[in-house]
Design a protein around this motif. Sequence first.
Motif, short mmCIF file in Angstrom:
data_model
loop_
_atom_site.label_atom_id
_atom_site.label_comp_id
_atom_site.label_asym_id
_atom_site.label_seq_id
_atom_site.Cartn_x
_atom_site.Cartn_y
_atom_site.Cartn_z
N ALA A 150 23.79 -58.64 6.09
CA ALA A 150 23.35 -57.32 6.53
C ALA A 150 24.34 -56.72 7.51
O ALA A 150 24.70 -55.53 7.42
CB ALA A 150 21.96 -57.41 7.16
N ALA A 151 24.81 -57.53 8.46
CA ALA A 151 25.80 -57.04 9.42
C ALA A 151 27.12 -56.71 8.72
O ALA A 151 27.76 -55.70 9.03
CB ALA A 151 26.01 -58.08 10.52
N ASP A 152 27.52 -57.55 7.76
CA ASP A 152 28.80 -57.35 7.07
C ASP A 152 28.84 -56.04 6.30
O ASP A 152 29.91 -55.42 6.17
CB ASP A 152 29.07 -58.51 6.11
N ILE A 153 27.70 -55.61 5.77
CA ILE A 153 27.69 -54.37 4.99
C ILE A 153 27.36 -53.15 5.85
O ILE A 153 27.18 -52.05 5.33
CB ILE A 153 26.73 -54.45 3.78
N GLY A 154 27.27 -53.35 7.17
CA GLY A 154 27.13 -52.21 8.07
C GLY A 154 25.73 -51.74 8.32
O GLY A 154 25.52 -50.57 8.70
N ALA A 180 19.24 -61.13 15.67
CA ALA A 180 19.41 -59.80 16.24
C ALA A 180 20.52 -59.78 17.27
O ALA A 180 21.39 -58.89 17.28
CB ALA A 180 18.09 -59.32 16.86
N HIS A 181 20.53 -60.77 18.15
CA HIS A 181 21.54 -60.84 19.21
C HIS A 181 22.91 -61.18 18.63
O HIS A 181 23.93 -60.55 18.97
CB HIS A 181 21.13 -61.88 20.24
N LYS A 182 22.97 -62.15 17.75
CA LYS A 182 24.26 -62.62 17.24
C LYS A 182 24.97 -61.56 16.41
O LYS A 182 26.20 -61.41 16.51
CB LYS A 182 24.05 -63.88 16.39
N TYR A 183 24.22 -60.80 15.61
CA TYR A 183 24.84 -59.85 14.69
C TYR A 183 24.68 -58.40 15.10
O TYR A 183 25.10 -57.50 14.38
CB TYR A 183 24.28 -60.07 13.28
N ASP A 209 15.56 -55.34 19.27
CA ASP A 209 16.70 -54.42 19.24
C ASP A 209 17.99 -55.17 18.97
O ASP A 209 18.01 -56.38 18.78
CB ASP A 209 16.77 -53.59 20.53
N ASN A 210 19.10 -54.44 18.94
CA ASN A 210 20.38 -55.03 18.56
C ASN A 210 20.97 -55.92 19.65
O ASN A 210 22.03 -56.52 19.45
CB ASN A 210 21.38 -53.93 18.19
N LEU A 211 20.30 -56.06 20.78
CA LEU A 211 20.69 -57.02 21.81
C LEU A 211 19.82 -58.27 21.77
O LEU A 211 19.99 -59.18 22.60
CB LEU A 211 20.61 -56.37 23.20
N GLY A 212 18.87 -58.30 20.84
CA GLY A 212 17.96 -59.42 20.74
C GLY A 212 16.75 -59.31 21.65
O GLY A 212 15.99 -60.28 21.78
N GLN A 213 16.55 -58.15 22.28
CA GLN A 213 15.40 -57.95 23.15
C GLN A 213 14.19 -57.51 22.34
O GLN A 213 14.30 -56.69 21.42
CB GLN A 213 15.72 -56.87 24.21
#
Length: 242
Positions: A150-154, A180-183, A209-213
């Motif tokens: 998912a992260a690789d395809i943006g 979430a945090h890692k990617y 969220d995108n920080l893993g929170q």
Amino acid sequence: MPRWNVAAAQYGAVAGSYQANIDHHLDFIRCAAEQGIDLLVFPHLSLSGLRPDNHPPAFTDPLFDPLSEAARRYHMTVIVGMSLSDEAHSAAGMVGFLSDGSRIACCKRPAESVGMSAQTPVAPLLGQRSRNIALAVCAQSDDEAWPRSAADIGADLYATGAAMTELSYQQDEMYMQRWAHKYGLTILQANYAWSGAELRSAGRSACWDNLGQLVVRADQGELLAIGRRDERGWHGEVIPLR
């Protein structure tokens, strides 16, 4: 970042009745529309209940037109879980009813009717810039290939329709937060509302969220776990189905 309102539908399915489940999906869609939701995600096999259907109707069947029309009317992307099949195979999958009235389907096992490749671990991106969605299809929480892809395809958001039990929830939650945090992905996870003989559901649909929170975590019952993104970042709320 543009504003974005997403929600996990913590849903109670009726086993074996597509029509009853379609009607109940529409209840959730109407409730989500009242909250201005742009993306609504249902759990695994939400349209058929937890037992896969070996002879499901096609996702293009007119039976599902009310869901397509509701998505178009409310300018909402609606992701549901159902079995998908061709003449030879049936597999659990996810169907997206898009805001322009079109539909897209994906399943873990390749099927000619849905045009997916066996090497594709995540569905193609849905949505627009800064509001892109990648779908996890029957993915185990500890399977890192899905969030990594998912992260690789943006993707901006990784959406998963789960069937989490009381026994598995703690581990599932740990992995979702980790990915979430890692990617750098926002993750939205929809789970079933009800406990039953086949599944003692944990409820507790959530968004990170995108920080893993943790943005929001629901409790039990039928409800919407909502994440809202604005200029301050992500914040959440829980709305009971009404």
